[in-house]
Design a protein around this motif. Structure first.
Motif: not given
Lengths: 550, 1131
Positions: B195-198, B209-212, B229-230
């Protein structure tokens, strides 16, 4: 939420500003340390500095290096002493081997683990004295007297102690190394030097004289307080200095001042803790409990207090017994108070000394000399005393009992150090200096000359009086050996009288080279080598090694 | 690159992609928080369509693609056969579909992938009776009865999805917007959603950002072509979006590669943007070679970082140095920064498992941001943070046993007896009696044991969209090889980050630790000195606490076992930050980072009167040490980063303040009425000796850093820091440290495209100044020492004397360093590495200058003198073999460092610098030389001794080298015979992997140091110097060691040539790890299950005859060999 965040932001900004605004943030206050600036402000502070100064002379009887009293360097390799255990550095003085007796010796330089050698101890002592003396000039100091006169007296008594102890240190230095650098100023991080030059012996003698005269003027006639030294010490050392300078009249005057001081008398009667046990008056003054003036000791000019209370500050590990008593335990003999506690026989008295006593002399009685042991199996083992038995690690070599002391607790009979009080300087020594001064002036008279004063010392020990005609410098030196063996820094006495080489060759078969076939003591050995570490560190000016040493 | 396109166009690949697509349609509606999800094992690989592919990523991708292709062919072939080959028997009557599928899973090697909600909504109960039918048939039968569900098979996974006509597919309703929205999923290498990948369009700040569940969707706006993707600590992936609706990405944890994000102090940077010499390591890379102390595991892994294992206590003793030593006297260890805050104290108190990464800033440019603390390098330790998504639980347990190797060779009873007789001419009556009674004690045997260690780590990490956490507990217990040497560590770490508002983030990294060092260990140093004729226990089995009646003060090495002791340190370490990302200025953020570290240690000890020597002598002895350390710091960091077309700027300003305070209050008491109150009876002591200690250090600093890059091709860094420190002299508290650096990423130049053998090349150049403030508080103040006397009553008189000269101008050392570096990758990235060379000049050294003792002291600390140093560091990483089942990778590094003294503040009249012999400082020679007489063999009977430079020598004496040939041994014959530090070190790691099994071994070599050894000590004191040595005798005319006489080594030589050469090559570690395959782990519902075993100190080659060439003392605990077994499991 926004207000909350805003408040947070304000708070953070404030923190930053507050920290940034604090001017004193980087100021240092060492709460747990003392500095000269806050110590030397009143009489009390000077007393604290004096207490530390008083400890320096005691270090002579400790063993910072290689488990023998530091003062042993003035005792072995002379007519009175040899090294029973040969460590590399004692071998140098015992046999005068080139490889061992040189500027690298640890007991001069300090060892690899940072323990100080004789040089550092003495100059540290001088620095401490200089600091006290320098700070006493500060007009701001509160001398805590009621008036100007009392203030002056308080101040001068502090300075007198510092100058006496400074003279003590320079005396050792000049008599051991010859010319050494003189420093009389306070050393700081800004004015320290590495371009010292060796000042001539005469200058050092002059400094010592000046210091001792000041001390004589301002120290009390007498002191029952072990932490307050009396003028008798200054006068004693002045007498010795004048003898060295070949000024026998002046020496006589100073020695007489001590001898005539009604507060000091030779111990001629039994007294103190063992007066009801078999013994003699001479030995009474060496027993713990009898040492302090307040305990009835009238002969001591300077005593070193000690305490056997465990961990008490101010106690120190005295190593005299450990150094001079043989390691008898190796011969199935149990440690005991009777045998004085544990000895490791680093040093020993020469056979010659044992040979110059009459049998009646208390100083050679079984109370004064350990002549036999009884082992665990009940066998009596007679101690060795003959020149042919002066072999390394002789565990039953006869030894002085002056330093016998151990704990009452049997599990501690074998402990290393002694915690007994000890006398450092005795009136008997002054008597013999006085005799020497008189002898130098040609007065060997039994009624008021050299023989008279020698006989005061001899008669106390039940020795036959000497007659006027028998008094010679050698006789006086013999008498000093009989009376002061292991107490007197013998090397210095023999250096002062020019007798070191001659008498050592005569009476010490090891130092003469006879035992081991070496060349033995040479004339240049009158002075010890100058510490190489000082030569190496004195980069601003090359210091010369004493002649004869590499 | 072109090859890559072709490969991706391969028909097989297309088949593959179609599978993915179908799979991803399922995912679209799985965005349900209650989702349970099983992953297909093939999903470990990145399967993406890429327009633009980063070179290194591309290289990795190529390999993966090859793998994939190979496996695909196999799969396709096996596929059909397998479905038929797998047979099963099923009977069901109105059984739920889910239960039926579970039954299928039990009987076959197949798994099912489905959304449970889907089954609840659409599944119809199943009734069937199939006996020994192929799976293919059974599945067909089952789904025939499912009106709304269908299935596809991928390898061993059956994916259930809705039938086209019943689903509510976005693909049909949103056909028009298909091109406009991209969806996908981001997972890590363990196939766990990230998660939280930018997710951003390249060159813009637009993104999401990606979710859980690792899912994202993003609308395509304008003519953007590439998605980036970072995620911090992971590789950044760039993927072309051309013609795609779904992009699924696997982000890999950074390895020592050029794309990683590195912590550079007050921020992070991409490795490719770094201009300084920074090495980094992730302890996970070393997880199969674990140590108690994280520093130990870094030995030989990082070029330019020199780690010496100086002992073998339960905690691990190390000395850590970065690059060549510049400082002659001052502390030369690097600054340690833990989660952004300076860390003081025991590194053994940091749990190695909590550490995410370690970076070492080596050159002046990167270290200059730490100003007056940076000159010895900076070690940045970053702990793990939580990742949003699935909550992950990881458990790791290790057990190890250790045994002594390379025992020092001690005399046994007979050897001692004969030796002493020969040397001293006697043995004591006690020794004689013990010898006759056959006493022969090997004290080391009594003082040591088999060490045992267990270490357990449990971590839980995860988080929701705005809050992420990492919680880890560590419990370890180490029983060292010295008896009673115990170290227990219990630590709890809570790291958390939470987004309070979109522009305000709060985070913490906090530990509570309990560090227990109970009991006093057996004294190995004493045990290595004990007379073998003494006995440890009496007839009744009680400890002989006076084992030698000849010397009642000899303490039994085992006395510690009878001492009652508690020693517990407790630590609270909490680093917290608040970060404001200013919504009104893009790229501007402000962060306040506070550190608070409180450590208290209480040591209580009692030696009883009944069973210890000490206690028996003084009537019981109690000590208590109360140590309190408190440290706070606050760092305010303002940073601004923004891209302007190809221009990127990154500005950082820091304002920081720090204070460190220690308060020690200790007491010791002796002489108690009884033992039973142990250390709770100070009030009853005969003598109390309390002592106290207080120190405080404070510092204030400002730092500014500017980074600029053009097209990530040309990189510039400029920093300046101003530091103030309390311990410096009153007028000298501040200084300024500037630095600058440039970097050139050559691979972004067009000409590099033609160099097919060179895949990456980056040149770095930096120049800067940093300081070494490592002097303790009050160094610039002339403190006095205590010396006591007594009064008539025997009461203490307190005394003070001056024992320190202080220079009020005292300040820091300044090091100026030039660093040139090259990062490269060759031969399709199979060989990559870094080369750094540096040149340093250090001035204003903090020297403990030896001064004549006439000044009353032996030394004074001053800022005088200069040194220079240079060195080369090479790190190479090579993939030697890389095939489907087997790989072989080699990592090697080489460190060469040399320093020399330029001047030590002494000059002759002509201004030429002079040596300081007393301190062994010689112009033009290294720091830390051994200056003494040279060993020139042994005098033999046939030598003409009389006419030699040592005419009084006897055969069997040490022959000292007449260095100046003047025919005599004088102090002038002393010369430099060696140096304390190695000239170069080499670390060499090989890792072999065969399927799930991996084997690695690590070799460490160190060359050029000379070390003292007790074995070469010719002195014998009659009792404690008991190393067994071979002496010269007329019958055994060796030329290496003198005769057994007190006077055979008159100049006291301690160094005898080769035997003091502490160079060595050591096979330090072998480790073997087995990772259970997913087919098994999936069955037991775990993500990861690994077993590993490790042997330390396998073999050492050296000429040094002391205990260990690395050890500082020859009297410590001997070297140990450790066998370790561990397992880790992750859910």
């Amino acid at each position: 939420m926004k207000t909350y965040a805003y408040k947070l932001f304000i708070l953070l900004t404030l923190t930053v500003l507050l920290v940034g605004c604090s001017d004193s943030f980087l100021d240092e206050v060492a709460k747990d340390e003392t500095y000269a600036d806050n110590l030397y402000t009143d009489l009390n502070g000077f007393k604290l500095a004096k207490n530390a100064l008083l400890h320096f002379p005691r270090q002579e009887r400790m063993e910072p290096i290689q488990s023998a009293e530091l003062g042993v360097i003035w005792k072995i390799g002379t007519d009175i002493g040899w090294a029973n255990t040969e460590l590399s550095w004692t071998r140098g003085l015992n046999q005068y081997t080139t490889a061992d007796l040189n500027g690298m010796m640890q007991f001069l330089n300090g060892d690899t683990e940072g323990r100080p050698g004789i040089f550092l101890i003495l100059y540290r002592c001088i620095s401490s004295a200089n600091l006290l003396i320098a700070r006493s000039d500060n007009p701001e100091v509160d001398w805590q007297g009621g008036n100007e006169v009392e203030n002056e007296a308080n101040k001068n008594e502090m300075v007198a102690h510092a100058r006496l102890i400074r003279a003590w240190a320079y005396r050792h230095l000049v008599m051991t190394f010859g010319p050494v650098p003189i420093n009389t100023t306070e050393i700081t991080g800004e004015n320290y030097r590495d371009d010292w030059q060796r000042d001539p012996v005469e200058s050092i003698q002059a400094l010592i004289e000046e210091d001792l005269l000041f001390a004589e003027q301002w120290l009390p006639d007498n002191s029952n307080d072990v932490a307050r030294l009396s003028k008798a010490i200054a006068q004693h050392y002045l007498a010795e200095l004048y003898l060295w300078q070949n000024k026998p009249e002046q020496a006589e005057a100073k020695a007489r001042a001590v001898v005539d001081n009604p507060n000091y008398r030779l111990i001629t009667e039994r007294y103190g803790v063992r007066r009801n046990e078999p013994g003699c008056a001479f030995m009474d003054q060496f027993y713990d409990g009898n040492i302090l003036p307040s305990q009835g000791n009238t002969e001591a000019l300077w005593v070193f207090p000690n305490s056997d209370v465990d961990n008490i500050l101010g106690a120190y590990g005295n190593t005299m017994r450990r150094t001079w008593v043989s390691a008898y335990n190796n011969r199935n003999i149990e440690y005991s108070p009777e045998y004085g506690g544990r000895g490791i026989g680093r040093a020993a008295i020469t056979a010659w000394v044992f040979s110059i006593y009459e049998s009646s002399d208390d100083r050679f009685s079984e109370h004064a000399i350990r002549k036999s042991y009884v082992d665990r199996d009940g066998n009596t083992i007679m101690c060795h005393m003959s020149a042919s038995q002066m072999t390394t690690n002789n565990h039953i070599w006869a030894s002085t009992r002056k330093w016998d002391w151990t704990y009452d607790n049997p599990s501690r009979y074998g402990e290393s150090y002694s915690y007994a009080d000890q006398t450092y300087l005795r009136l008997a020594d002054t008597y013999l200096l006085l005799a020497e001064a008189l002898h130098m002036q040609g007065n060997n008279s039994e009624s008021n000359g050299a023989a008279f004063f020698i006989n005061q010392v001899r008669q106390r020990a039940n020795a036959t009086p000497v007659s006027t005609g028998d008094v010679t410098l050698d006789y006086i030196l013999d008498e000093r050996a009989r009376e002061l063996v292991t107490e007197e820094p013998r090397r210095e006495t023999l250096m002062r009288t020019g007798k070191l080489i001659e008498r050592t060759r005569l009476y010490n078969p090891i130092a003469s080279g006879q035992r081991d076939g070496g060349t033995g003591i040479q004339s240049f050995h009158t002075l010890l080598p100058f510490p190489q570490r000082i030569i190496d560190a004195n980069t601003g000016h090359p210091l010369k090694q004493n002649p004869g040493y590499n | 690159m072109k090859t890559g396109f072709r490969l991706q166009r391969n028909p097989a690949k297309i088949i593959r992609e179609s599978q993915i697509k179908s799979y991803n349609k399922d995912i679209k509606y799985i965005a349900n928080p209650k989702i349970q999800f099983k992953y297909m094992n093939f999903y470990n690989h990145v399967i993406v369509w890429r327009g633009f592919i980063h070179t290194i990523t591309f290289r990795r991708m190529m390999m993966r693609i090859q793998l994939v292709l190979l496996s695909l062919f196999l799969i396709i072939q096996i596929h059909a056969n397998d479905l038929k080959a797998q047979r099963l028997t099923l009977n069901a009557n109105q059984m739920s579909l889910e239960n039926v599928l579970k039954e299928v899973t039990k009987q076959t090697a197949y798994d099912f992938l489905y959304n449970p909600d889907l089954l609840i909504k659409h599944a119809v109960p199943v009734t069937l009776s199939q006996i020994n039918k192929p799976l293919e048939d059974v599945l067909e039968y089952i789904f025939k009865g499912q009106p709304r569900l269908t299935y596809t098979v991928d390898q061993k996974t059956v994916i259930i999805r809705p039938k086209k006509e019943t689903a509510t597919p976005i693909s049909t309703t949103n056909t028009a917007t298909l091109q406009a929205v991209i969806r996908g999923r981001v997972i890590n290498e363990q196939s766990e959603p990230m998660s939280d990948v930018t997710v951003q369009f390249q060159g813009t700040t637009r993104g999401t950002k990606t979710n859980e569940q690792g899912l994202y969707d993003i609308e395509i706006i304008g003519n953007n072509t590439t998605l980036v993707f970072s995620y911090v600590g992971y590789t950044t992936e760039e993927v072309s979006i051309a013609g795609k609706q779904e992009i699924n990405v696997v982000l890999k944890i950074q390895d020592a590669n050029l794309d990683e994000v590195v912590v550079v102090g007050y921020g992070t940077q991409k490795r490719s943007d770094v201009t300084g010499a920074i090495v980094s390591i992730r302890p996970q890379e070393l997880e199969n070679m674990p140590y108690s102390n994280v520093v130990q595991s870094l030995q030989g892994k990082l070029p330019g970082v020199n780690i010496t294992n100086t002992g073998t206590s339960a905690e691990g003793d190390t000395r850590l140095r970065v690059r060549a030593q510049n400082s002659i006297n001052a502390d030369a260890g690097p600054l340690i920064v833990l989660d952004g805050i300076q860390f003081e104290g025991f590194l053994s108190e940091i749990s190695p498992n909590d550490i995410e990464s370690i970076e070492v800033l080596k050159d002046a440019s990167s270290a200059a941001i730490y100003g007056a603390r940076g000159a010895n390098g900076v070690m940045l330790i970053t702990t793990k943070r939580g990742l949003a998504g699935k909550t992950r639980i990881a458990l790791e347990s290790m057990f190890s046993t250790s045994n002594i190797i390379n025992r020092p060779d001690m005399m046994d009873a007979t050897q001692f007896y004969n030796f002493k007789q020969q040397r001293m001419g006697f043995v004591s009556s006690f020794e004689e009696q013990q010898y006759q009674n056959g006493v022969n004690t090997d004290w080391l045997d009594y003082a040591t044991q088999t060490g045992f260690k267990q270490d357990h780590n449990l971590s839980i990490s995860g988080g929701a969209e705005k809050t992420k956490f990492f919680i880890a507990g560590n419990a370890s217990r180490t029983d060292g090889v010295a008896r009673n040497d115990v170290y227990n560590r219990y630590a709890l770490r809570i790291n958390m980050d939470t987004e309070i508002t979109p522009w305000l983030t709060f985070g913490t990294a906090s530990t509570i630790g309990y560090y227990d060092r109970p009991g006093e260990g057996a004294n190995i140093s004493n045990a290595s000195r004990m007379n073998p004729l003494t006995a440890p226990y009496d007839e009744d089995g009680n400890l002989n606490f006076q084992p030698n009646p000849d010397d009642l003060n000899i303490v039994s090495p085992l006395e510690g076992l009878n001492i009652q002791k508690e020693d517990v340190a407790r630590r609270i370490l909490t680093n917290n930050y608040i970060q404001v990302d200013f919504p009104f200025v893009e790229g501007l953020s402000f962060k306040t980072l506070t550190g608070y570290n409180y450590r208290t240690r209480l040591i209580e000890q009692y030696s009883s009167a009944s069973n210890t020597l000490r206690g028996s002598q003084v009537g019981g002895s109690a000590t208590v040490n109360n140590q309190n350390r408190e440290e706070w710091s606050i760092e305010n960091i303002l940073s601004y980063t923004r891209d302007f077309g190809p221009h990127n700027i990154f500005l950082t300003g820091v304002y920081t303040a720090r204070a460190y305070e220690t308060k020690f209050h200790d007491n010791s008491g002796v002489g108690f009425p009884g033992d039973h109150m142990s250390y709770y009876q100070f009030r009853l002591a005969t003598t109390l000796t309390p002592s106290d200690q207080y120190t405080k250090e404070s510092s204030l600093s400002q730092m500014f850093r500017a980074n600029y890059s053009y097209d990530s091709r040309y990189l510039f860094t400029f920093t300046v820091r101003r530091d103030g420190f309390s311990a410096f002299g009153a007028n000298n508290k501040y200084s300024v440290f500037p630095s600058a650096a440039v970097g050139w990423n050559m691979e972004r130049e067009s000409f590099m495209q033609s160099l097919t053998w060179l895949n990456r090349s980056k040149l770095r150049l930096s120049l800067g100044e940093s300081g070494n403030q490592a002097i303790s508080a009050y160094s610039s103040m002339p403190t006095m020492a205590n010396q006591y006397y007594l009064d008539n009553a025997g009461d203490p008189l307190i005394g003070f004397y001056p024992n320190q000269l202080a220079d009020p101008t005292l300040s820091w050392e300044t090091t100026r360093q030039l660093n040139i570096g090259w990062d490269f990758a060759l031969l399709k990235n199979r060989l990559s590495g870094t080369v750094d060379a540096y040149f340093s000049n250090t001035r204003s050294l903090l020297l403990n200058k030896q001064i004549p003792q006439i000044n009353g002291v032996t030394t004074i600390r001053q800022n005088i003198g200069q040194t220079k140093s240079n060195g080369i560091e090479v790190a190479l990483s090579s993939i030697n073999v890389q095939s489907d089942n087997f790989s072989w990778q080699t990592n090697a590094n080489f460190t060469y460092a040399k320093n020399e003294i330029v001047d030590v503040g002494l000059f002759d009249e002509a201004g030429n610098p002079l040596d300081n012999v007393a301190s062994s400082w010689f112009i033009g020679k290294p720091i830390g030389v051994i200056y003494t007489y040279g060993f020139d063999g042994i005098w033999q009977e046939t030598d003409d001794i009389l006419n030699s430079h040592m005419p009084t020598a006897r055969p069997g004496d040490v022959r000292v080298k007449d260095y100046n040939n003047d025919g005599a041994i004088t102090v002038e014959d002393r010369h430099i015979i060696g140096q304390n530090f190695p000239k170069y070190t080499i670390g060499f790691t090989n890792t072999f992997a065969y399927r799930d099994l991996s084997l690695s071994f690590f070799i460490y070599a160190s060359q050029g140091a000379t070390r003292y050894t007790e074995h070469m000590n010719t002195y014998f004191n009659g009792s404690t110097t008991i190393r067994q040595r071979e002496w010269w005798t007329p019958e055994n005319k060796i030329n290496t060691y003198p005769a057994n006489r007190d006077d055979s080594n008159p100049y006291g030589l301690n160094y005898f040539g080769k035997t003091n050469d502490a160079s060595f090559i050591r096979l330090s570690d072998i480790s073997l790890a087995y990772k259970l395959p997913l087919s098994i782990t999936n069955k037991i519902h775990v993500d990861r299950l690994e077993l590993f075993t490790n042997v330390k100190n396998v073999l050492t080659l050296t000429r040094y005859i002391g205990m260990d060439p690395e050890y500082e003392s020859d009297f410590g605990i001997p070297q140990i060999r450790t066998f370790l077994f561990g397992a880790r499991i992750g859910f």
